[in-house]
Design an enzyme around this catalytic site. Structure first.
Site, PDB file in Angstrom:
ATOM      1  N   LYS A  85       0.705  13.831  18.534  1.00  0.00           N
ATOM      2  CA  LYS A  85       0.758  13.192  19.838  1.00  0.00           C
ATOM      3  C   LYS A  85      -0.653  12.919  20.347  1.00  0.00           C
ATOM      4  CE  LYS A  85       3.529  15.604  22.097  1.00  0.00           C
ATOM      5  NZ  LYS A  85       4.710  16.259  22.695  1.00  0.00           N
ATOM      6  N   GLY A 318     -18.476  -1.091  -7.122  1.00  0.00           N
ATOM      7  CA  GLY A 318     -19.891  -1.306  -7.422  1.00  0.00           C
ATOM      8  C   GLY A 318     -20.404  -0.545  -8.634  1.00  0.00           C
ATOM      9  N   GLY A 340     -14.095  -1.761 -12.324  1.00  0.00           N
ATOM     10  CA  GLY A 340     -13.160  -2.888 -12.485  1.00  0.00           C
ATOM     11  C   GLY A 340     -13.886  -4.004 -13.206  1.00  0.00           C
TER      12      GLY A 340
END
Lengths: 394, 394
Positions: A85, A318, A340
């Site tokens: 909350k 990177g 990648g």
């Protein structure tokens, strides 16, 4: 049982004493009146306590201790208590969460287990990502996997957005890649496995059963975007006896609750404490080298949380072969270096991308120079010519 | 299938055209080179498109269309695609997500089903919260439930932080309250049920089975903090044939990703679109009357998303009997008015708190004044004397 101690940071001008009391009381027993005076002993067992309030650069921090009995288990319940909350109430940031040592889950594999499976002992693990992200066929993916695996890649993963596409579901991908993984394994010394972290995606009503099915069909690792799906999914996978493969957590969506510096969860909570206690074996996070707005300090705090629990850190973004000396300086050997484009877009092809990392590691071990003119023609030279090099922090 | 169209807002000075292209390409197929030219047709099927870029007060908005084939199902997969990696990249806010009509789940009960179960037709539902939050026994809770139920309360819920405490687990609470619920039901016209939304908490490995067990043992509603546990949990509960009770979604933790105005998800996405498509029957959210920093406009956008899908809106925070005219003005009859202290801390006790709401509703229907001096002595008068009144927006 020890308390759960949470550090909150508030902006300048906040009455931190008051806010900390609001949290300590409002997120636990709440207030009570004379009607419940006869329950006061029981109610006070659940009350939080303000342990400390201190100024820090540009704000104030407060430590609040919660009785651990309030949250016997579950990251979802933990978040609901410490920030549920209260997250709806103005700006505050959860900087640190200190839990009893035995609270939550431990990694089933972690760094050590992943070293055992792959047989990679004394160097960082090299990890790649299938590219392009969407649109290749299972046969295309199996070909990339074979090419990089034959070159010695340790781990490959789907892009985290990869869904169950018609003709290219996770099951289709596992079926196409499994024979290639088997062949690669037979060729490796000690039959170390190449891991393929297949992306688990879909509706919550299917995920646990899908994970079991993928493992039955030969998946040897899973990629789980736990911040987007919820840490309760990771807990379910980590505790399930039929899902006995390493769980790689992807940080997708964690920026939604950590990206605003004055609000939400510190990165080391969202990508350190939470996945660790929900059973992650490895956690991907944005490395400081990429284009993302991520600092070395953010990263170090994440890595510390992962290492304390034996979870494999997977810096991503990177990462390319020319910065290997800097990567070794920043992480040492106990990390998976996740590239990648740094593998898949190598000018001589993905296999050369893998070899460039291996060549860089050998060169680093021998203490040889990374100056482009000193590197012989070959994969590493081509990578450095394309992406540059870095041996030390800028 | 229609596209998924997402509106992003960027801060002033951002090159929104460029960012929108980064999202449209980077979150879908990614880039590819001549090596995959023969797959170009397939890759382009997955590419996002920038549909529009327009300035808005103090920033820029962009609409990006994603092929729906990229996300066949699952809110986790949706978040991973539309904001996953991109959430890690500087500041941006997801303002709106427009999905194909049949995407995801629909409420099993929703407003209509909850009216059927409770038998409440032509007025808002009155809802209360057990207080104090932690520390009462199952018998204490059953006594409060009986007291407020006999007075005519429609729905009661646990506090969302209520865990499975020793001696006061969710099962203990259901067992203590079920006979009282049965008794109340027998007394009500048409045997309308009082609903008790029992809090589902714990580790992800136990939650689905626990929910089934609670329903078997007589739970007639569940409270689920889906933003904290993950929307994949809600999907699993909503689709499960053994969990056939209304699911009340609590907003705990949603402030972590919606509370920073320039980043994360708009409130109407996090508490509207996501729970709706993950199968919520009712969604609690912070009403504008409370101490939380919530605007009427934020609230209206949430309510619109919920109503479009037939989900019951449950405004919470700052709700007390004296503002009933304003509540009717702001929400009309199709809402559950959720009062914690506004019922439990009534000076004459919780039953009088319920009666004060009923009295206020009757008074409003008759068009009578809410000026304190015009209200006869009784529950409403006592509530107005304590908390004040309001008939119109300030």
């Amino acid at each position: 049982m020890d308390d759960i101690v949470v550090t909150y940071r508030f902006g300048p001008g906040t009455d931190a004493e008051r806010e900390a009391r609001v949290i300590a009381v409002g997120q636990t027993a709440g207030t009570w009146d004379e009607r419940w005076a006869f329950r006061a002993d029981n109610l006070s067992r659940h009350l939080g306590r303000v342990k400390a309030v201190r100024p820090v650069g540009g704000g104030v921090e407060a430590d609040v201790a919660f009785p651990a009995i309030n949250v016997p288990e579950g990251v979802g319940a933990l978040l609901t208590m410490i920030y549920g909350k209260y997250s709806l109430s103005g700006h505050s940031r959860v900087i640190d969460v200190r839990l009893p040592e035995d609270w939550g889950l431990s990694p089933r594999f972690g760094l050590r287990g992943i070293r055992d499976l792959t047989g990679v002992r004394d160097r960082p693990l090299f990890m790649g990502i299938f590219k392009p992200s969407l649109g290749l066929s299972p046969a295309d993916l199996a070909a990339i996997l074979g090419e990089t695996g034959d070159a010695g890649l340790d781990i490959i993963k789907d892009d985290e957005i990869m869904p169950d596409l018609p003709g290219c579901t996770a099951l289709d991908r596992v079926r196409a890649c499994r024979p290639v993984l088997d062949r690669i394994r037979e060729k490796r010394p000690g039959n170390g496995a190449m891991l393929y972290a297949v992306n688990l995606s879909g509706s919550g009503s299917t995920l646990l059963e899908k994970a079991r099915m993928l493992v039955r069909e030969g998946a040897n690792a899973l990629l789980v975007s736990a911040p987007a799906y919820g840490y309760s999914l990771l807990e379910a996978l980590a505790a399930d006896p039929e899902v006995g493969v390493p769980l790689f957590v992807h940080p997708a969506f964690s920026g939604a609750y950590s990206g605003a510096s004055g609000h939400g969860l510190d990165w080391s909570v969202g990508l350190g404490t939470l996945p660790v206690r929900a059973g992650a074996d490895a956690v991907l996070y944005p490395a400081r080298y990429g284009s993302l707005a991520f600092s070395g300090e953010d990263e170090s705090r994440i890595v510390t949380k992962l290492r304390e629990a034996g979870v494999l850190p997977v810096p991503s973004a990177g990462i390319h072969p020319g910065i290997l000396p800097r990567l070794m300086n920043d992480y040492g050997r106990d990390a998976a270096l996740n590239a990648g484009t740094g593998i898949m877009d190598h000018p001589m092809g993905p296999a050369a991308g893998v070899r460039a990392f291996q060549e860089a590691f050998e060169r680093w071990e021998k203490g040889w120079s990374f100056e482009p003119r000193e590197i012989p023609e070959g994969p590493l030279k081509a990578a450095v010519d394309k992406w540059g090099m870095s041996t030390t922090p800028p």
